[in-house]
Scaffold this motif. Structure first.
Motif, PDB file in Angstrom:
ATOM      1  N   ALA A  42       0.853  -1.194   0.000  1.00 33.84           N
ATOM      2  CA  ALA A  42       0.000   0.000   0.000  1.00 33.84           C
ATOM      3  C   ALA A  42       0.883   1.238   0.000  1.00 33.84           C
ATOM      4  N   ALA A  43       0.368   2.309  -0.576  1.00 30.33           N
ATOM      5  CA  ALA A  43       1.101   3.576  -0.625  1.00 30.33           C
ATOM      6  C   ALA A  43       0.384   4.596   0.245  1.00 30.33           C
ATOM      7  N   VAL A  44       1.142   5.542   0.776  1.00 29.13           N
ATOM      8  CA  VAL A  44       0.548   6.610   1.570  1.00 29.13           C
ATOM      9  C   VAL A  44      -0.469   7.348   0.702  1.00 29.13           C
ATOM     10  N   GLY A  45      -1.649   7.550   1.245  1.00 26.29           N
ATOM     11  CA  GLY A  45      -2.724   8.216   0.514  1.00 26.29           C
ATOM     12  C   GLY A  45      -3.695   7.245  -0.152  1.00 26.29           C
ATOM     13  N   SER A  46      -3.351   5.964  -0.210  1.00 24.12           N
ATOM     14  CA  SER A  46      -4.250   4.994  -0.847  1.00 24.12           C
ATOM     15  C   SER A  46      -5.309   4.508   0.150  1.00 24.12           C
ATOM     16  N   ALA A  47      -6.437   4.097  -0.403  1.00 23.67           N
ATOM     17  CA  ALA A  47      -7.517   3.564   0.427  1.00 23.67           C
ATOM     18  C   ALA A  47      -7.208   2.107   0.750  1.00 23.67           C
ATOM     19  N   VAL A  48      -7.434   1.731   2.005  1.00 29.95           N
ATOM     20  CA  VAL A  48      -7.238   0.349   2.429  1.00 29.95           C
ATOM     21  C   VAL A  48      -8.493  -0.140   3.133  1.00 29.95           C
ATOM     22  N   LYS A  49      -8.718  -1.428   3.047  1.00 24.71           N
ATOM     23  CA  LYS A  49      -9.854  -2.042   3.730  1.00 24.71           C
ATOM     24  C   LYS A  49      -9.346  -2.837   4.929  1.00 24.71           C
ATOM     25  N   ALA A  50     -10.184  -2.995   5.910  1.00 25.57           N
ATOM     26  CA  ALA A  50      -9.821  -3.811   7.069  1.00 25.57           C
ATOM     27  C   ALA A  50      -9.433  -5.201   6.577  1.00 25.57           C
ATOM     28  N   GLY A  51      -8.276  -5.686   7.024  1.00 21.77           N
ATOM     29  CA  GLY A  51      -7.797  -6.996   6.609  1.00 21.77           C
ATOM     30  C   GLY A  51      -6.798  -6.966   5.474  1.00 21.77           C
ATOM     31  N   ASP A  52      -6.627  -5.804   4.800  1.00 24.20           N
ATOM     32  CA  ASP A  52      -5.620  -5.683   3.741  1.00 24.20           C
ATOM     33  C   ASP A  52      -4.225  -5.745   4.369  1.00 24.20           C
ATOM     34  N   THR A  53      -3.316  -6.464   3.718  1.00 28.30           N
ATOM     35  CA  THR A  53      -1.937  -6.509   4.190  1.00 28.30           C
ATOM     36  C   THR A  53      -1.267  -5.185   3.863  1.00 28.30           C
ATOM     37  N   ILE A  54      -0.667  -4.571   4.870  1.00 28.55           N
ATOM     38  CA  ILE A  54       0.037  -3.294   4.695  1.00 28.55           C
ATOM     39  C   ILE A  54       1.540  -3.537   4.587  1.00 28.55           C
ATOM     40  N   LEU A  55       2.051  -4.502   5.362  1.00 29.49           N
ATOM     41  CA  LEU A  55       3.466  -4.844   5.334  1.00 29.49           C
ATOM     42  C   LEU A  55       3.647  -6.235   5.924  1.00 29.49           C
ATOM     43  N   ILE A  56       4.865  -6.724   5.866  1.00 29.63           N
ATOM     44  CA  ILE A  56       5.205  -8.039   6.419  1.00 29.63           C
ATOM     45  C   ILE A  56       6.336  -7.830   7.416  1.00 29.63           C
ATOM     46  N   ILE A  57       6.274  -8.572   8.513  1.00 30.45           N
ATOM     47  CA  ILE A  57       7.403  -8.595   9.450  1.00 30.45           C
ATOM     48  C   ILE A  57       7.954 -10.014   9.455  1.00 30.45           C
ATOM     49  N   GLU A  58       9.239 -10.116   9.103  1.00 28.75           N
ATOM     50  CA  GLU A  58       9.905 -11.412   9.145  1.00 28.75           C
ATOM     51  C   GLU A  58      10.486 -11.598  10.535  1.00 28.75           C
ATOM     52  N   ALA A  59      10.107 -12.690  11.175  1.00 25.77           N
ATOM     53  CA  ALA A  59      10.639 -13.026  12.490  1.00 25.77           C
ATOM     54  C   ALA A  59      10.983 -14.509  12.494  1.00 25.77           C
ATOM     55  N   MET A  60      12.225 -14.825  12.706  1.00 27.91           N
ATOM     56  CA  MET A  60      12.697 -16.209  12.747  1.00 27.91           C
ATOM     57  C   MET A  60      12.344 -16.970  11.471  1.00 27.91           C
ATOM     58  N   LYS A  61      12.581 -16.350  10.337  1.00 30.49           N
ATOM     59  CA  LYS A  61      12.371 -16.938   9.001  1.00 30.49           C
ATOM     60  C   LYS A  61      10.893 -17.164   8.667  1.00 30.49           C
ATOM     61  N   VAL A  62       9.985 -16.562   9.440  1.00 30.35           N
ATOM     62  CA  VAL A  62       8.553 -16.652   9.167  1.00 30.35           C
ATOM     63  C   VAL A  62       8.061 -15.273   8.749  1.00 30.35           C
ATOM     64  N   MET A  63       7.345 -15.213   7.631  1.00 33.88           N
ATOM     65  CA  MET A  63       6.788 -13.955   7.142  1.00 33.88           C
ATOM     66  C   MET A  63       5.392 -13.770   7.752  1.00 33.88           C
ATOM     67  N   ASN A  64       5.241 -12.713   8.550  1.00 38.80           N
ATOM     68  CA  ASN A  64       3.994 -12.443   9.253  1.00 38.80           C
ATOM     69  C   ASN A  64       3.316 -11.225   8.641  1.00 38.80           C
ATOM     70  N   PRO A  65       2.169 -11.398   7.978  1.00 34.12           N
ATOM     71  CA  PRO A  65       1.482 -10.241   7.404  1.00 34.12           C
ATOM     72  C   PRO A  65       0.886  -9.376   8.509  1.00 34.12           C
TER      73      PRO A  65
END
Length: 158
Positions: free
Chosen positions: A105-128
């Motif tokens: 997503a980009a700043v200024g774009s519309a997002v819906k509840a549940g849309d992935t905004i970013l991922i955090i990798e922790a211990m080789k697991v990608m967490n949306p």
């Protein structure tokens, strides 16, 4: 001061002292030596008084000192991140699903509840990390590939 005879066993006090010094030097609590029928065990009781000194609350002291040094500067960022979605874990942030892909997503774009905004990798697991509510993405407070801490502001939706 030669060998002493006690219960039929020859005891060398210098040897016993040497074993006691070995306990001190190595930090062991006991040592036992056997030579045929002769068996010598030297032990000491360890006290637990040094154990509580093993930890220090240094992380608590550092944040407490920072606001005292600059109270006005610390108050402004706290207010600007009041509505921010915060990191649920420690890890590395990725703003896109893969390096060559566009950001979720980009700043200024519309997002819906549940849309992935970013991922955090922790211990080789990608967490949306998803938008908790629908709205406009007002700000992203992290950069791609940036390490993040628990409870660090990630993005704001308004």
């Amino acid at each position: 001061m030669g060998d002493h005879k006690d219960n039929g066993i020859n005891i060398d006090p210098a040897f016993v002292r040497a074993l006691a010094e070995l306990l001190d030097d190595t930090g062991l609590s006991e040592i036992e030596v056997e030579d045929g029928d002769r068996k010598i065990r030297v032990a000491r009781t360890l006290t637990a008084t040094a154990a509580p000194v093993a930890y220090a609350p240094a992380p608590v002291a550092a944040p407490a000192a920072a606001p005292a040094a600059a109270p006005a500067a610390a108050a402004a960022p706290a207010d600007s991140f009041a509505d921010a979605v915060k990191s649920p874990m420690v890890g590395t942030v990725y703003l896109a699903p893969e390096p060559s892909a566009p950001n979720f997503a980009a700043v200024g774009s519309a997002v819906k509840a549940g849309d992935t905004i970013l991922i955090i990798e922790a211990m080789k697991v990608m967490n949306p990390i998803v938008a908790p509510t629908s709205g406009t993405l007002k700000a992203v407070h992290v950069e791609n590939s940036q390490p993040v801490e628990f409870d660090q502001p990630l993005f704001t939706i308004g």
